[in-house]
Design a protein around this motif. Structure first.
Motif, PDB file in Angstrom:
ATOM      1  N   LEU A 195       2.330  11.736  -0.248  1.00 52.87           N
ATOM      2  CA  LEU A 195       0.902  11.743  -0.562  1.00 52.87           C
ATOM      3  C   LEU A 195       0.198  12.861   0.193  1.00 52.87           C
ATOM      4  O   LEU A 195       0.492  13.117   1.355  1.00 52.87           O
ATOM      5  N   ILE A 196      -0.731  13.504  -0.486  1.00 58.83           N
ATOM      6  CA  ILE A 196      -1.593  14.502   0.157  1.00 58.83           C
ATOM      7  C   ILE A 196      -2.992  13.913   0.222  1.00 58.83           C
ATOM      8  O   ILE A 196      -3.513  13.416  -0.778  1.00 58.83           O
ATOM      9  N   ILE A 197      -3.585  13.971   1.402  1.00 62.45           N
ATOM     10  CA  ILE A 197      -4.969  13.533   1.585  1.00 62.45           C
ATOM     11  C   ILE A 197      -5.768  14.761   2.008  1.00 62.45           C
ATOM     12  O   ILE A 197      -5.490  15.358   3.042  1.00 62.45           O
ATOM     13  N   HIS A 198      -6.719  15.135   1.175  1.00 57.69           N
ATOM     14  CA  HIS A 198      -7.546  16.305   1.457  1.00 57.69           C
ATOM     15  C   HIS A 198      -8.895  15.830   1.986  1.00 57.69           C
ATOM     16  O   HIS A 198      -9.719  15.312   1.230  1.00 57.69           O
ATOM     17  N   VAL A 199      -9.102  15.994   3.278  1.00 56.61           N
ATOM     18  CA  VAL A 199     -10.347  15.582   3.918  1.00 56.61           C
ATOM     19  C   VAL A 199     -11.250  16.799   4.050  1.00 56.61           C
ATOM     20  O   VAL A 199     -10.849  17.824   4.594  1.00 56.61           O
ATOM     21  N   LEU A 236       2.596  15.236  -7.065  1.00 56.46           N
ATOM     22  CA  LEU A 236       2.016  15.176  -5.722  1.00 56.46           C
ATOM     23  C   LEU A 236       0.595  15.735  -5.730  1.00 56.46           C
ATOM     24  O   LEU A 236      -0.317  15.155  -5.134  1.00 56.46           O
ATOM     25  N   LEU A 237       0.391  16.826  -6.431  1.00 54.83           N
ATOM     26  CA  LEU A 237      -0.958  17.403  -6.530  1.00 54.83           C
ATOM     27  C   LEU A 237      -1.874  16.500  -7.346  1.00 54.83           C
ATOM     28  O   LEU A 237      -3.061  16.354  -7.033  1.00 54.83           O
ATOM     29  N   ASP A 238      -1.331  15.891  -8.397  1.00 52.87           N
ATOM     30  CA  ASP A 238      -2.137  15.021  -9.254  1.00 52.87           C
ATOM     31  C   ASP A 238      -2.574  13.741  -8.543  1.00 52.87           C
ATOM     32  O   ASP A 238      -3.595  13.161  -8.891  1.00 52.87           O
ATOM     33  N   SER A 239      -1.790  13.294  -7.584  1.00 55.30           N
ATOM     34  CA  SER A 239      -2.115  12.041  -6.900  1.00 55.30           C
ATOM     35  C   SER A 239      -2.867  12.257  -5.586  1.00 55.30           C
ATOM     36  O   SER A 239      -3.103  11.312  -4.850  1.00 55.30           O
ATOM     37  N   MET A 240      -3.245  13.483  -5.315  1.00 55.74           N
ATOM     38  CA  MET A 240      -3.942  13.798  -4.066  1.00 55.74           C
ATOM     39  C   MET A 240      -5.226  12.975  -3.937  1.00 55.74           C
ATOM     40  O   MET A 240      -5.958  12.783  -4.897  1.00 55.74           O
ATOM     41  N   VAL A 241      -5.462  12.491  -2.730  1.00 55.69           N
ATOM     42  CA  VAL A 241      -6.679  11.733  -2.439  1.00 55.69           C
ATOM     43  C   VAL A 241      -7.704  12.700  -1.853  1.00 55.69           C
ATOM     44  O   VAL A 241      -7.447  13.362  -0.850  1.00 55.69           O
ATOM     45  N   GLU A 242      -8.851  12.777  -2.492  1.00 58.07           N
ATOM     46  CA  GLU A 242      -9.950  13.636  -2.055  1.00 58.07           C
ATOM     47  C   GLU A 242     -10.907  12.792  -1.216  1.00 58.07           C
ATOM     48  O   GLU A 242     -11.430  11.775  -1.690  1.00 58.07           O
ATOM     49  N   VAL A 243     -11.133  13.197   0.027  1.00 60.35           N
ATOM     50  CA  VAL A 243     -11.977  12.437   0.946  1.00 60.35           C
ATOM     51  C   VAL A 243     -13.135  13.316   1.407  1.00 60.35           C
ATOM     52  O   VAL A 243     -12.924  14.420   1.910  1.00 60.35           O
ATOM     53  N   ILE A 264       0.741   5.222  -1.988  1.00 63.39           N
ATOM     54  CA  ILE A 264       2.068   5.236  -1.366  1.00 63.39           C
ATOM     55  C   ILE A 264       2.995   4.256  -2.087  1.00 63.39           C
ATOM     56  O   ILE A 264       4.162   4.571  -2.362  1.00 63.39           O
ATOM     57  N   LEU A 265       2.486   3.076  -2.393  1.00 62.81           N
ATOM     58  CA  LEU A 265       3.312   2.099  -3.108  1.00 62.81           C
ATOM     59  C   LEU A 265       3.718   2.634  -4.480  1.00 62.81           C
ATOM     60  O   LEU A 265       4.865   2.480  -4.902  1.00 62.81           O
ATOM     61  N   THR A 266       2.810   3.293  -5.165  1.00 56.93           N
ATOM     62  CA  THR A 266       3.118   3.873  -6.471  1.00 56.93           C
ATOM     63  C   THR A 266       4.144   4.991  -6.332  1.00 56.93           C
ATOM     64  O   THR A 266       5.113   5.047  -7.087  1.00 56.93           O
ATOM     65  N   ALA A 267       3.953   5.852  -5.351  1.00 60.88           N
ATOM     66  CA  ALA A 267       4.847   7.002  -5.166  1.00 60.88           C
ATOM     67  C   ALA A 267       6.258   6.584  -4.770  1.00 60.88           C
ATOM     68  O   ALA A 267       7.235   7.214  -5.177  1.00 60.88           O
ATOM     69  N   THR A 268       6.366   5.538  -3.977  1.00 62.23           N
ATOM     70  CA  THR A 268       7.671   5.139  -3.462  1.00 62.23           C
ATOM     71  C   THR A 268       8.330   4.039  -4.284  1.00 62.23           C
ATOM     72  O   THR A 268       9.517   3.774  -4.125  1.00 62.23           O
ATOM     73  N   GLY A 269       7.538   3.392  -5.139  1.00 65.16           N
ATOM     74  CA  GLY A 269       8.081   2.278  -5.921  1.00 65.16           C
ATOM     75  C   GLY A 269       8.255   1.009  -5.106  1.00 65.16           C
ATOM     76  O   GLY A 269       8.846   0.036  -5.571  1.00 65.16           O
ATOM     77  N   LYS A 270       7.723   0.988  -3.908  1.00 62.42           N
ATOM     78  CA  LYS A 270       7.840  -0.201  -3.049  1.00 62.42           C
ATOM     79  C   LYS A 270       6.720  -1.182  -3.361  1.00 62.42           C
ATOM     80  O   LYS A 270       5.724  -0.834  -3.973  1.00 62.42           O
ATOM     81  N   LYS A 271       6.909  -2.400  -2.912  1.00 59.02           N
ATOM     82  CA  LYS A 271       5.927  -3.454  -3.112  1.00 59.02           C
ATOM     83  C   LYS A 271       5.675  -4.164  -1.788  1.00 59.02           C
ATOM     84  O   LYS A 271       6.501  -4.130  -0.891  1.00 59.02           O
TER      85      LYS A 271
END
Length: 100
Positions: A2-6, A34-41, A80-87
């Motif tokens: 995950l990329i978080i852009h603050v 990865l770019l599409d799922s970036m969180v913009e803060v 993160i859960l979506t990216a990793t497939g974890k629950k």
């Protein structure tokens, strides 16, 4: 994962800074998901009266005052859960019986 852009949303060049960061990230040949799922803060919203992000999917926070941090944590967890497939699994155990 995950990329978080603050961004300092009060900076006079915040739009230019965003464009520069996105350009650098694209030049790194990162996977598109990865770019599409970036969180913009957008940080420092406490310095702008009644701030509302105009950008889609941007989260407004004030790190100084803690405003919006819970929403940010929830968004990070979701991505993160979506990216990793974890629950996340919650198991309730009776602390007084043989299950303990």
């Amino acid at each position: 994962d995950l990329i978080i852009h603050v961004r300092d949303i009060t900076h006079r060049e915040t739009i230019l800074q965003k464009a520069t960061v996105l350009s650098v990230l694209k030049n790194l040949d990162l996977p598109s998901h990865l770019l599409d799922s970036m969180v913009e803060v957008h940080n420092k919203v406490d310095l702008i009266e009644r701030y509302k992000p105009t950008e889609e999917n941007a989260l407004a926070i004030s790190a100084l005052h803690g405003h919006g941090l819970e929403e940010l944590k929830e968004e990070i967890e979701k991505k993160i859960l979506t990216a990793t497939g974890k629950k996340i699994l919650t198991v309730n155990v009776n602390l007084e019986g043989p299950q303990l």
